[in-house]
Design an enzyme around this catalytic site. Structure first.
Site, short mmCIF file in Angstrom:
data_model
loop_
_atom_site.label_atom_id
_atom_site.label_comp_id
_atom_site.label_asym_id
_atom_site.label_seq_id
_atom_site.Cartn_x
_atom_site.Cartn_y
_atom_site.Cartn_z
N LYS A 150 25.53 40.57 19.28
CA LYS A 150 25.96 41.15 20.54
C LYS A 150 26.00 42.68 20.51
CE LYS A 150 28.71 37.25 22.26
NZ LYS A 150 28.15 36.23 21.38
N GLU A 167 35.58 44.72 23.70
CA GLU A 167 35.25 45.13 25.06
C GLU A 167 36.53 45.28 25.88
OE1 GLU A 167 30.94 42.84 25.58
OE2 GLU A 167 32.74 42.06 26.57
N HIS A 169 37.64 30.26 27.36
CA HIS A 169 36.27 30.77 27.28
C HIS A 169 35.22 29.67 27.20
CE1 HIS A 169 38.16 34.65 26.77
NE2 HIS A 169 38.76 34.24 25.66
N ARG A 184 18.05 30.40 24.40
CA ARG A 184 17.86 28.95 24.34
C ARG A 184 18.10 28.38 25.73
NH1 ARG A 184 23.09 27.64 25.10
NH2 ARG A 184 24.69 28.90 24.07
#
Length: 630
Positions: free
Chosen positions: A116, A200, A235, A297
């Site tokens: 990421k 973040e 999440h 994917r």
């Protein structure tokens, strides 16, 4: 076009790929672990190969064993599904080196988007807006803590190699950062073999918007519009839909164009998804939507995109992997109607959403709609794999019709003794905020009280009472349905019942007037001494005689912390003799790819610890004992 394909996966995604492959005339090959020997995907394939023990690391994650299975069966291509090896660039390279067709993006693309922090830097260079935060190389606790302080709380810790909510923690206070960081790093290491994280800023009203992209070997990249996956719990996506509510044409154009640029930046081929986070405080605006990550994917939620576009994405994957161009041009891909998907998880919402495992003795799903599943009645839900057992997909003309149809479908789900979230899904879909499209990723947490598990209705209890009458008197002499009818004038078998029937639910007795069989609306079924009542996605267990022992168990009054299910001890942040506060983490176990912390029931002292980090534990094992502080 190759003539055979091996699916390096299990469950519903393996079954999904096999359906399209068979329709295209391809020979299908399954792989499986010892725990999946009788699984649906194994029986569905033309041929199947045992990989090894139940643990994924010794079966589905062992690339060498998968390649050996391909060689032994003469497979020409490998489809990785999602999860497991699907985003493993080394495995993709090994497939190609073996002379097989890899049904996925180039290894270089997987690497570019797989971490990421590196992906965010690449997106900045490509002109794709990214979420403010820290993605540096320095992973020391001091640096990460300082960066979190600089960004400002709340922050989101994310495993750099993560996905599916694994290795992700929201932190609201500086004093909670250290524990959350350690937990995210552990989960990142165990799930992806990489403990590194990025940080973040946490958007307080976030919506999860993602764009399906597709590239081919001829340099073409198209998008298939967006999906909204904002309804999440911890999440993990729960309900997905396409298109996104409130998305106007101008914002859609900006977001989908950014997604195409992102895919082009890594020379992408095959199916992929660009995930964005949107600040929904002022609706969906292009300048308040940022890149989060790319999943290299096929996504779990791909069926909603298939529904609104009329495209079989798995067929596109197979054809593009064989060197064919994308079948449609960008201007030929539209949006038709509204689609929604609900993920049916084997978990118990009434017990903190703990995973539920065991045999599916009763397993009925609704008819007349698309359902992707990898299990069937009589099958097993294992502790070793993800708890999702099915996906229910609807496609209607409008969002309101789609939500209503999906709620009805979830309400018709019947599963026992394994618990599911079907009833919870019904309550989400019928909630006024969801119906109006007012949803963000905090919806479930904010509406927790309204979404709580409901008890049985009076109608269901009346029908259970009637079912109790139908099966006759008990064999043993106890207070029962029959004693409550003993004095009923004119009572006889096979006649209209008179008076009330005593039934037990959750340990409580109720005297209920039996229902008129002509107004039956629910479903009841006998299972031994139990009468099962299925209603709105829930299963209620009733008895027509007092239970011989207490049903279920609450928190141990002796301070024992027991494993809620089989699992592995991954952390013990305390020592015997340590003082602990109520709610403080004492032992952390991992089961079904999720961590579960067992906390102190009150202020006290850790009297004993029964296991060490790395130990496998059984359900109900005493992991620790906390004594009251004198």
């Amino acid at each position: 076009m190759f003539k055979s394909v091996l699916v390096a996966n299990r469950g519903e995604i393996a079954c999904r790929v096999f359906r399209t492959a068979r329709a295209m005339g391809l020979r299908t090959i399954a792989v499986y672990s010892e725990a999946d020997a009788r699984a649906l995907h194994v029986r569905m394939a033309d041929e199947a190969v045992l990989l090894g023990p139940a643990q994924a690391s010794e079966s589905y994650l062992d690339g060498a064993k998968v390649l050996a299975a391909a060689k032994a069966t003469g497979a020409e291509a490998i489809h990785p599904g999602y999860g497991f090896l699907s985003e493993n660039a080394d495995f993709a390279e090994a497939v190609k080196a073996a002379g097989l067709v890899w049904i996925g993006p180039p290894p270089a693309s997987i690497r570019a988007m797989g971490l990421k922090d590196a992906a965010k830097k690449l997106m900045i260079e490509a002109g794709v807006p990214v979420t403010p935060g820290y993605q540096g190389e320095d992973q020391s606790a001091d640096t990460l803590t300082a960066e979190a302080d600089r960004i400002g709380y709340p922050v989101l810790i994310k495993a750099v190699a993560g996905g599916g909510g694994k290795g992700m923690r929201r932190v609201d206070r500086a004093e909670d950062f250290a524990d959350a960081l350690a937990s995210a790093q552990r989960e990142g290491q165990s799930s992806f073999g990489d403990p590194r994280v990025l940080i973040e800023t946490y958007i307080t009203r976030p919506r999860h918007i993602e764009v399906q992209v597709f590239g081919d070997t001829h340099g073409t990249v198209v998008h298939l519009n967006e999906r909204d996956c904002s309804l999440q719990r911890r999440h993990q996506k729960v309900i997905e839909e396409a298109p996104a509510p409130g998305m106007d044409a101008e914002t859609r154009e900006a977001v989908t164009a950014a997604a195409v640029r992102a895919a082009q930046a890594v020379n992408y081929e095959g199916a992929g998804t660009i995930e964005f986070i949107a600040d929904a405080s002022e609706g969906l605006r292009a300048d308040r939507i940022w890149f989060m990550e790319m999943n290299t994917r096929l996504q779990v939620e791909h069926p909603v995109t298939e529904a609104i576009t009329g495209v079989d994405l798995v067929e596109w994957q197979l054809r593009v992997a064989a060197g064919e161009p994308i079948p449609l041009k960008q201007d030929e891909i539209g949006i038709h109607g509204w689609a929604m998907e609900a993920r049916l998880y084997a978990e118990d919402p009434a017990n903190g959403f703990l995973p539920s495992i065991g045999k599916l003795e009763h397993f009925r799903l609704p008819n007349g709609m698309r359902i992707d599943t990898g299990v069937e009645e009589g099958g097993e839900v294992s502790q070793f794999y993800d708890p999702m057992i099915a996906k229910l997909i609807v496609h209607e003309d409008t969002r309101e019709e789609a939500a209503e149809a999906l709620a009805e479908a979830c309400g018709a789900v019947e599963v026992w003794p394994v618990r599911t979230n079907a009833g919870f899904l019904v309550r989400c879909l019928e909630h006024p905020r969801f119906v109006s499209g007012d949803v963000d990723t905090g919806f479930i947490g904010a509406e927790e009280a309204a979404l709580a598990t409901a008890g049985p209705s009076a109608v269901l209890m009346a029908e259970v009472a009637n079912h109790a009458l139908d099966r006759g008197p008990p064999d043993r002499e106890e207070t029962s349905v029959w004693s409550s009818l003993a004095g009923a004038t004119g009572f006889r078998l096979n006649a209209e019942p008179v008076g009330t029937v005593r039934i037990w639910h959750a340990g409580e007795a109720s005297d209920v007037r039996p229902a008129d069989t002509a107004i039956y609306q629910r479903h009841t079924e006998l299972k031994g001494d139990l009468i099962l009542g299925f209603e709105d996605g829930l299963v209620h267990e009733f008895r027509d005689r007092p239970p011989l022992s207490a049903m279920g168990a609450g928190p141990a009054s002796d301070g024992s912390l027991r494993a809620p299910m089989p699992g592995k001890v991954v952390a013990v942040p305390v020592k015997a003799g340590d003082p602990v506060k109520k709610g403080q983490s004492v032992v952390v176990i991992e089961a079904m790819k999720m961590e579960q912390a067992l906390t102190a029931p009150y202020d006290g002292v850790v009297e004993s610890l029964g296991f060490n980090v790395g130990d496998q534990v059984g359900a109900d094992a005493v992991l620790a004992v906390v004594s009251v502080k004198e």
